[in-house]
Design a protein around this motif. Structure first.
Motif, PDB file in Angstrom:
ATOM      1  N   ASN A 119      30.368  17.911  -6.017  1.00  0.00           N
ATOM      2  CA  ASN A 119      29.913  18.587  -7.229  1.00  0.00           C
ATOM      3  C   ASN A 119      30.928  19.584  -7.777  1.00  0.00           C
ATOM      4  N   ARG A 120      32.006  19.824  -7.032  1.00  0.00           N
ATOM      5  CA  ARG A 120      33.027  20.770  -7.495  1.00  0.00           C
ATOM      6  C   ARG A 120      34.407  20.192  -7.189  1.00  0.00           C
ATOM      7  N   PRO A 121      34.892  19.287  -8.030  1.00  0.00           N
ATOM      8  CA  PRO A 121      36.211  18.708  -7.777  1.00  0.00           C
ATOM      9  C   PRO A 121      37.305  19.754  -7.892  1.00  0.00           C
ATOM     10  N   GLY A 122      38.337  19.578  -7.122  1.00  0.00           N
ATOM     11  CA  GLY A 122      39.475  20.477  -7.109  1.00  0.00           C
ATOM     12  C   GLY A 122      40.065  20.549  -5.721  1.00  0.00           C
ATOM     13  N   SER A 167      40.379  22.615  -0.572  1.00  0.00           N
ATOM     14  CA  SER A 167      39.457  21.980  -1.493  1.00  0.00           C
ATOM     15  C   SER A 167      38.374  22.972  -1.902  1.00  0.00           C
ATOM     16  N   ASP A 168      37.991  22.932  -3.178  1.00  0.00           N
ATOM     17  CA  ASP A 168      36.995  23.842  -3.734  1.00  0.00           C
ATOM     18  C   ASP A 168      35.576  23.443  -3.342  1.00  0.00           C
ATOM     19  N   ALA A 169      34.637  24.382  -3.583  1.00  0.00           N
ATOM     20  CA  ALA A 169      33.208  24.106  -3.437  1.00  0.00           C
ATOM     21  C   ALA A 169      32.460  24.724  -4.606  1.00  0.00           C
ATOM     22  N   SER A 170      31.231  24.275  -4.822  1.00  0.00           N
ATOM     23  CA  SER A 170      30.462  24.727  -5.974  1.00  0.00           C
ATOM     24  C   SER A 170      30.060  26.190  -5.883  1.00  0.00           C
ATOM     25  N   ASP A 171      30.151  26.801  -4.691  1.00  0.00           N
ATOM     26  CA  ASP A 171      29.825  28.225  -4.558  1.00  0.00           C
ATOM     27  C   ASP A 171      31.012  29.126  -4.881  1.00  0.00           C
ATOM     28  N   THR A 230      41.657  20.504 -13.617  1.00  0.00           N
ATOM     29  CA  THR A 230      41.131  20.140 -12.302  1.00  0.00           C
ATOM     30  C   THR A 230      42.222  19.473 -11.478  1.00  0.00           C
ATOM     31  N   LEU A 231      42.638  20.125 -10.397  1.00  0.00           N
ATOM     32  CA  LEU A 231      43.689  19.568  -9.547  1.00  0.00           C
ATOM     33  C   LEU A 231      43.104  18.520  -8.595  1.00  0.00           C
ATOM     34  N   ILE A 232      43.848  17.460  -8.391  1.00  0.00           N
ATOM     35  CA  ILE A 232      43.425  16.345  -7.563  1.00  0.00           C
ATOM     36  C   ILE A 232      44.455  16.123  -6.461  1.00  0.00           C
ATOM     37  N   ALA A 233      43.984  15.962  -5.222  1.00  0.00           N
ATOM     38  CA  ALA A 233      44.862  15.679  -4.089  1.00  0.00           C
ATOM     39  C   ALA A 233      45.117  14.178  -3.997  1.00  0.00           C
ATOM     40  N   PHE A 234      46.374  13.821  -3.720  1.00  0.00           N
ATOM     41  CA  PHE A 234      46.763  12.418  -3.634  1.00  0.00           C
ATOM     42  C   PHE A 234      47.562  12.140  -2.362  1.00  0.00           C
ATOM     43  N   LEU A 235      47.377  10.941  -1.850  1.00  0.00           N
ATOM     44  CA  LEU A 235      48.326  10.329  -0.932  1.00  0.00           C
ATOM     45  C   LEU A 235      49.092   9.288  -1.721  1.00  0.00           C
ATOM     46  N   VAL A 236      50.410   9.406  -1.759  1.00  0.00           N
ATOM     47  CA  VAL A 236      51.262   8.428  -2.426  1.00  0.00           C
ATOM     48  C   VAL A 236      51.919   7.609  -1.329  1.00  0.00           C
ATOM     49  N   THR A 237      51.599   6.316  -1.264  1.00  0.00           N
ATOM     50  CA  THR A 237      52.045   5.512  -0.124  1.00  0.00           C
ATOM     51  C   THR A 237      52.788   4.265  -0.585  1.00  0.00           C
ATOM     52  N   PRO A 238      53.873   3.888   0.113  1.00  0.00           N
ATOM     53  CA  PRO A 238      54.596   2.675  -0.257  1.00  0.00           C
ATOM     54  C   PRO A 238      53.712   1.439  -0.147  1.00  0.00           C
ATOM     55  N   VAL A 239      53.898   0.492  -1.046  1.00  0.00           N
ATOM     56  CA  VAL A 239      53.140  -0.746  -1.059  1.00  0.00           C
ATOM     57  C   VAL A 239      54.078  -1.913  -0.809  1.00  0.00           C
ATOM     58  N   HIS A 240      53.729  -2.735   0.178  1.00  0.00           N
ATOM     59  CA  HIS A 240      54.486  -3.958   0.473  1.00  0.00           C
ATOM     60  C   HIS A 240      53.481  -5.083   0.699  1.00  0.00           C
ATOM     61  N   PRO A 241      53.573  -6.174  -0.029  1.00  0.00           N
ATOM     62  CA  PRO A 241      54.486  -6.440  -1.138  1.00  0.00           C
ATOM     63  C   PRO A 241      53.976  -5.834  -2.435  1.00  0.00           C
ATOM     64  N   THR A 242      54.726  -6.051  -3.502  1.00  0.00           N
ATOM     65  CA  THR A 242      54.324  -5.601  -4.826  1.00  0.00           C
ATOM     66  C   THR A 242      54.066  -6.821  -5.707  1.00  0.00           C
ATOM     67  N   MET A 243      52.903  -6.827  -6.364  1.00  0.00           N
ATOM     68  CA  MET A 243      52.581  -7.884  -7.327  1.00  0.00           C
ATOM     69  C   MET A 243      52.389  -7.248  -8.695  1.00  0.00           C
ATOM     70  N   ASP A 244      52.831  -7.915  -9.721  1.00  0.00           N
ATOM     71  CA  ASP A 244      52.675  -7.400 -11.070  1.00  0.00           C
ATOM     72  C   ASP A 244      52.010  -8.465 -11.931  1.00  0.00           C
ATOM     73  N   LEU A 245      50.769  -8.208 -12.334  1.00  0.00           N
ATOM     74  CA  LEU A 245      50.046  -9.090 -13.249  1.00  0.00           C
ATOM     75  C   LEU A 245      49.514  -8.213 -14.368  1.00  0.00           C
ATOM     76  N   ALA A 246      50.383  -7.836 -15.284  1.00  0.00           N
ATOM     77  CA  ALA A 246      50.048  -6.834 -16.287  1.00  0.00           C
ATOM     78  C   ALA A 246      49.142  -7.376 -17.383  1.00  0.00           C
TER      79      ALA A 246
END
Length: 409
Positions: free
Chosen positions: A41-44, A60-64, A340-356
């Motif tokens: 209920n309280r993203p961040g 990480s935030d909370a609604s209080d 609103t700040l968002i936490a991310f994990l940025v991870t390498p992807v193998h293999p890569t497919m592109d179907l745009a």
């Protein structure tokens, strides 16, 4: 390579075995995986560090109105570490044993804070060096913890905590230093001040203080060190009010990492044992982007290496940590909600497919897709979703398997 589409595509999902015949350089080598908040209920949330297993820590935030130190496990679950009685805490480092260091408030107003060490569900107050405040910035595999202690950052001492005791590190001026990073050899980096207020990047080795070179005798700070003694941080280019520039110290020689095409300023926050560096670059704090620097390639924006649909919707603001597998702890925001700040994990992807452009998408129609960074002839399972977004594959090692799909079936 031709792929025959099935009528299942009408439902937005296609699962098919196919033989790959095209291999080459990756076009979009990272999946952007959004981490959960401790309070839906309280993203961040923001990340601060990542270990070799892919566990992350931050806050990480909370609604209080409070925010707490948290960890995100390799399974994606968020764990609230609690506080030392007060309403706030933040996790700044964790090791491969999932032991965490950071700071927590110790009374209801949240004004006083202490460095903490968290292990096996227990948060331990590390104390101070006689002042009222302390903060832990890094922890290694031997449970050595470093940070600062004092009355505020302007009158603080760099410390190392080990064997249950906090010890002040040498400085030129009494109580004038901060420790930011420690490696598994016990080498510590940070900054110290001179008698005239000069700010110098520092290395402590065997309890001996070494001042590191700086650009044009300008203020500098060392932020992180890997197990080979390679150090990263920042130095202003000409003086106190000039823009910061990401730098590295290799064999105690300073190397300017800055790429002027990415903005006037940059800073390096982490270096792994492969020599990859992450941090930020841009126009100061107002318009900054998470960056990665690699030998022979230079500094680039990380967001440029995620698929275009994700790139348009998100701003990756800062990358705080990178492990030896190339996984990155970062945070940012959705462009439609920059507050609103968002936490991310940025991870390498193998293999890569592109179907745009999967059109026309009718049964019996043939469409071309490109698969990169796989061995020719390998069998690849392809899942399709109409919206993009990083996610985990249940039961799979995230360092080897990640999908850039939202809620794949």
């Amino acid at each position: 390579m031709q792929l025959l589409k099935s009528h299942l595509l009408i439902c937005g999902v296609l699962l098919i075995e196919l033989a790959t015949t095209i291999a080459g350089a990756q076009q979009y080598p990272y999946a952007l995986i959004q981490l959960p908040h401790r309070d839906p209920n309280r993203p961040g949330s923001v990340t601060r560090a990542i270990n070799e297993a892919g566990d992350l820590c931050g806050g990480s935030d909370a609604s209080d109105g409070t925010y707490h130190a948290v960890t995100w496990g390799r399974d994606g679950r968020v764990l609230d570490l609690g506080t030392l009685l007060g309403p706030y805490s933040f996790a700044k480092a964790l090791n491969d044993q999932e032991e965490v260091a950071g700071w927590s408030s110790i009374e209801p107003t949240g004004n006083s804070k202490r460095a903490f060490y968290w292990s096996m569900g227990q948060m331990i107050d590390l104390g101070t060096l006689g002042g009222t405040l302390s903060e832990a910035n890094s922890v290694n595999e031997s449970d050595q913890i470093v940070g600062w202690a004092g009355y505020d950052l302007s009158s603080s001492a760099a410390f190392v905590w080990e064997s249950g005791q906090m010890r002040e590190l040498p400085s030129y001026v009494q109580r004038a230093g901060t420790a930011f990073g420690v490696n598994n050899q016990g080498q510590i980096v940070g900054k110290v001040y001179g008698e005239a207020g000069e700010e110098w990047a520092a290395l402590w080795e065997n309890d001996q203080l070494v001042v590191l070179p700086h650009l044009n005798r300008a203020p500098s700070v060392a932020i992180a060190i890997n197990d080979f003694g390679q150090i990263v941080g920042q130095s202003t280019s000409t003086g106190i009010n000039s823009p910061a520039r990401a730098v590295a110290w290799i064999n105690r020689e300073i190397l300017d990492l800055h790429n002027a095409q990415l903005g006037r300023s940059s800073s390096a926050w982490s270096i792994n044992n492969v020599g990859q560096v992450v941090g930020w670059a841009g126009e100061g704090l107002i318009n900054q982007h998470a960056m990665i620097w690699e030998q022979g390639i230079g500094m680039r924006r990380i967001i440029d290496f995620v698929p275009p649909r994700r790139r348009a919707n998100w701003r990756l603001q800062l990358a705080h940590g990178i492990n030896d597998a190339g996984q990155i702890a970062a945070y940012g925001f959705e462009t439609s909600d920059p507050g609103t700040l968002i936490a991310f994990l940025v991870t390498p992807v193998h293999p890569t497919m592109d179907l745009a452009a999967p059109n026309p998408g009718r049964a019996g129609e043939s469409n071309t897709i490109t698969v990169r960074n796989v061995i020719p002839g390998a069998r690849v399972t392809f899942l399709y979703s109409k919206t993009g977004g990083g996610t985990r594959i249940p039961g799979c090692d995230l360092q080897r398997n990640a999908l850039q799909l939202d809620s794949p079936t």
